[in-house]
Structures are given as structure tokens and as C-alpha cells.
Enzyme design. Structure first.
Site, PDB file in Angstrom:
ATOM      1  N   GLU A   1       4.261   6.019  -7.906  1.00 42.43           N
ATOM      2  CA  GLU A   1       4.424   5.743  -9.330  1.00 42.43           C
ATOM      3  C   GLU A   1       5.176   4.435  -9.586  1.00 42.43           C
ATOM      4  OE1 GLU A   1       3.548   6.552 -13.257  1.00 42.43           O
ATOM      5  OE2 GLU A   1       2.829   7.561 -11.436  1.00 42.43           O
ATOM      6  N   GLY A   2       6.045   4.047  -8.675  1.00 42.68           N
ATOM      7  CA  GLY A   2       6.732   2.762  -8.826  1.00 42.68           C
ATOM      8  C   GLY A   2       5.753   1.600  -8.840  1.00 42.68           C
ATOM      9  N   HIS A   3       4.818   1.593  -7.883  1.00 44.81           N
ATOM     10  CA  HIS A   3       3.788   0.549  -7.861  1.00 44.81           C
ATOM     11  C   HIS A   3       2.931   0.608  -9.126  1.00 44.81           C
ATOM     12  CE1 HIS A   3       4.377   1.380  -3.418  1.00 44.81           C
ATOM     13  NE2 HIS A   3       4.569   0.078  -3.462  1.00 44.81           N
TER      14      HIS A   3
ATOM     15  N   GLN B   1      15.065  -9.113  -2.875  1.00 46.23           N
ATOM     16  CA  GLN B   1      13.735  -9.721  -2.845  1.00 46.23           C
ATOM     17  C   GLN B   1      13.417 -10.389  -4.171  1.00 46.23           C
ATOM     18  OE1 GLN B   1       9.972  -7.836  -1.098  1.00 46.23           O
ATOM     19  NE2 GLN B   1       9.735  -7.372  -3.256  1.00 46.23           N
TER      20      GLN B   1
ATOM     21  N   VAL C   1      11.706   2.816 -10.688  1.00 43.67           N
ATOM     22  CA  VAL C   1      11.136   4.104 -11.094  1.00 43.67           C
ATOM     23  C   VAL C   1      11.703   5.174 -10.166  1.00 43.67           C
ATOM     24  CG1 VAL C   1       9.022   5.447 -11.344  1.00 43.67           C
ATOM     25  CG2 VAL C   1       9.052   3.033 -11.997  1.00 43.67           C
TER      26      VAL C   1
ATOM     27  N   GLY D   1       0.787  -1.211   0.000  1.00 50.33           N
ATOM     28  CA  GLY D   1       0.000   0.000   0.000  1.00 50.33           C
ATOM     29  C   GLY D   1       0.825   1.269   0.000  1.00 50.33           C
ATOM     30  N   PHE D   2       0.171   2.393   0.282  1.00 52.47           N
ATOM     31  CA  PHE D   2       0.745   3.733   0.186  1.00 52.47           C
ATOM     32  C   PHE D   2       1.425   3.862  -1.174  1.00 52.47           C
ATOM     33  CE2 PHE D   2       3.000   7.561   1.719  1.00 52.47           C
ATOM     34  CZ  PHE D   2       1.933   8.186   2.340  1.00 52.47           C
ATOM     35  N   LEU D   3       0.620   3.668  -2.194  1.00 50.17           N
ATOM     36  CA  LEU D   3       1.127   3.466  -3.549  1.00 50.17           C
ATOM     37  C   LEU D   3       1.709   4.736  -4.149  1.00 50.17           C
ATOM     38  CD1 LEU D   3      -1.752   1.250  -4.974  1.00 50.17           C
ATOM     39  CD2 LEU D   3       0.306   0.535  -3.735  1.00 50.17           C
TER      40      LEU D   3
END
Length: 277
Positions: free
Chosen positions: A32-34, A150, A173, A28-30
Site C-alpha cells: 500500500e505504501g507504493h 534517500q 503509509v 517491486g513486491f508492492l
């Protein structure tokens, strides 16, 4: 876009989605990378699901679980605008019911870097990702290169456990000034935000050296450390030049390397990386 929180609702709505399904797991707390991962999933798959779950088992006892930023309403608005089909936002009780005692653990590639600095972190990551894959049943899953270790760990887990999901590791990003996008960037004061640019600047200095013919891992590592040392607000936890596949630390002449780092800027711990080859 459907929002579900229980396993029963997830399974019901999952059955209605067209295959292959693209899946983006998030905390969450999205930013532009997400959203870049969501767009990659949309481009590759007829339907897309996103999970939003701040996973408690990947936080250490001194880490920022309680303070980790959350804004579900804003996240949902962003995902709806991107055309996501299904959002799963389970509670900790759904993911880890009373009496929970089963874990998925990858060994060798978790011994270095983040795994060394954050004992137990990847045990939590691999367990929750395995559970997410099992629940959502995607054919494709999308992760960011920013969490370089990861990506290696989850790739190993998928291979070792014969999971029927294809992984897509998407580029980092960055903000226009080079800072890698991260939910933790919100913790930075204006002065710290400026100081944090030293991470990407040190990596670009190493890239320039590599492109000019520098192939010594120790020299590349020292190049990065020298740039970081010039920023008074930065405190280095580690800088690594490692094999991109095994994550074993390198020395001497190399043909490719993953340069990664963890650096405190003020009280905020930031990570960044670059692959040179």
C-alpha cells in the site's frame, strides 16, 4: 497498461504518453505504501509510469539481494488496477551492461545514518535513480518519506545536476497498528511482527514529548532509546536526531529534527522516522 523491459521499447512507448509524466521507481513486491505513491502521481499527472527493478548495486555484500521478495505477476495486477500506463521492468543486464563503469555519487549527506551503516548503498541508489530518470524522462517523480535519507540524497542529486524533474516526497503509509509498511515486513514471525511495533511507538513517544515542549535533541534521542530498550526482541543499530536538511546529528536545543532509526527485530532490519517541527 504496457509492460516493457528493453530501453528501445521503453522509449517507443514513452513517446506516446501524455506529459507531464509522473514516475514511481520501485523494487517491486508492492504494498500500500507504493500504491499511495502511484495514486499521488495519478492525481498530479495525466500519465504514470512505474519501474520495477531490484537494484543490485545498492545491496552490500552481506545484505539480502538474493532473498529480496519478488512477485512480478502480483505487482502488475496491482498497478493495472491503479490505472498505470507504463511499467518498465528491466533486467540487470539492461541497467548495468558488461563493462559498466559510470557512477553518480552524492557526498556530504550520504555520510550519516544509512550511508554510514551501509557503505556504498547510496552510490547504488543515486546511480540507478539517475539512470531511471534519464531513461523514463519524467517531469514528476514520487518517493516515500519512509526512506528519509534517500529523499534528502535524491533531492540533492536533482538540484546539483539540474535534472528537469520535480520531486514529491509522500508521507509514510502505516499498518493500522502503526508499523511502517515495508517489503521486509514479510520476513517477520508473528512474535517479531508484534515486537516491531516498538519502532513506531518510540517515535510517537518522542512526538508527544516534543509537543509538550521538549526541545533538547539529546533528551529526545534518549526517550526513543528508552522505549526501544524495553522490547527484548529489538536490537538497536542507531537512533538519530538530525537536521532534516543536512542530516548532521544534533545536540542541545533544536527547533526541528528528523528522528530516524534502524532496529533489528530478530534477523530483520527495519527503519522508521518522524520529522518534528
Amino acid at each position: 497498461m504496457k509492460l516493457v523491459s528493453t530501453l528501445e521499447d521503453l522509449r517507443q512507448h514513452r513517446q506516446a504518453l501524455a506529459n507531464p509524466l509522473g514516475f514511481v521507481p520501485t523494487m517491486g513486491f508492492l504494498h500500500e505504501g507504493h500504491l499511495s505513491l502511484v495514486r499521488a502521481a495519478k492525481a498530479a499527472c495525466p500519465s504514470v509510469a512505474v519501474s520495477i527493478f531490484v537494484n543490485p548495486t545498492q545491496f552490500g555484500p552481506t545484505e539480502d539481494l538474493a532473498a529480496y521478495p519478488r512477485d512480478l505477476e502480483h505487482d502488475l495486477a496491482l498497478l493495472e488496477a491503479e490505472g498505470v500506463d507504463l511499467v518498465w521492468a528491466p533486467t540487470p543486464e539492461v541497467m548495468y551492461p558488461a563493462g559498466y563503469q559510470t557512477w553518480v555519487e552524492v557526498t556530504d549527506v550520504t555520510q550519516f545514518l544509512e550511508g554510514k551503516m551501509r557503505p556504498g548503498h547510496f552510490k547504488g541508489v543515486t546511480t540507478v535513480v539517475a539512470k531511471l530518470f534519464n531513461a523514463v524522462q519524467p517531469q514528476h517523480a514520487f518517493f516515500g518519506q519512509k526512506d528519509a535519507q534517500q529523499a534528502v540524497v535524491i533531492t540533492r542529486m536533482v538540484q546539483d545536476l539540474n535534472m528537469p524533474v520535480e520531486l514529491h516526497i509522500c508521507p509514510i503509509v502505516r499498518e493500522p497498528d502503526g508499523l511502517a509498511m515495508s517489503s521486509r515486513n514479510t520476513y517477520l514471525s508473528p512474535a517479531e511482527r508484534q515486537a516491531a511495533l516498538v519502532l513506531s511507538r518510540s517515535l510517537q513517544t518522542a512526538r508527544a514529548a516534543f509537543e509538550q515542549g521538549q526541545r533538547n535533541a539529546d533528551a529526545l534521542r534518549q526517550t526513543v532509546l528508552s522505549v526501544l530498550a524495553a522490547e527484548p526482541l529489538a536490537r538497536v543499530q542507531y537512533v538519530s536526531c538530525a537536521d532534516p536538511s543536512t542530516l548532521a546529528e544534533q545536540s542541545g536545543v533544536i527547533s526541528q529534527t528528523l528522528i530516524s532509526m534502524a532496529v533489528y527485530v530478530g534477523k530483520t532490519r527495519l527503519i522508521d522516522n518522524i520529522i518534528l517541527q
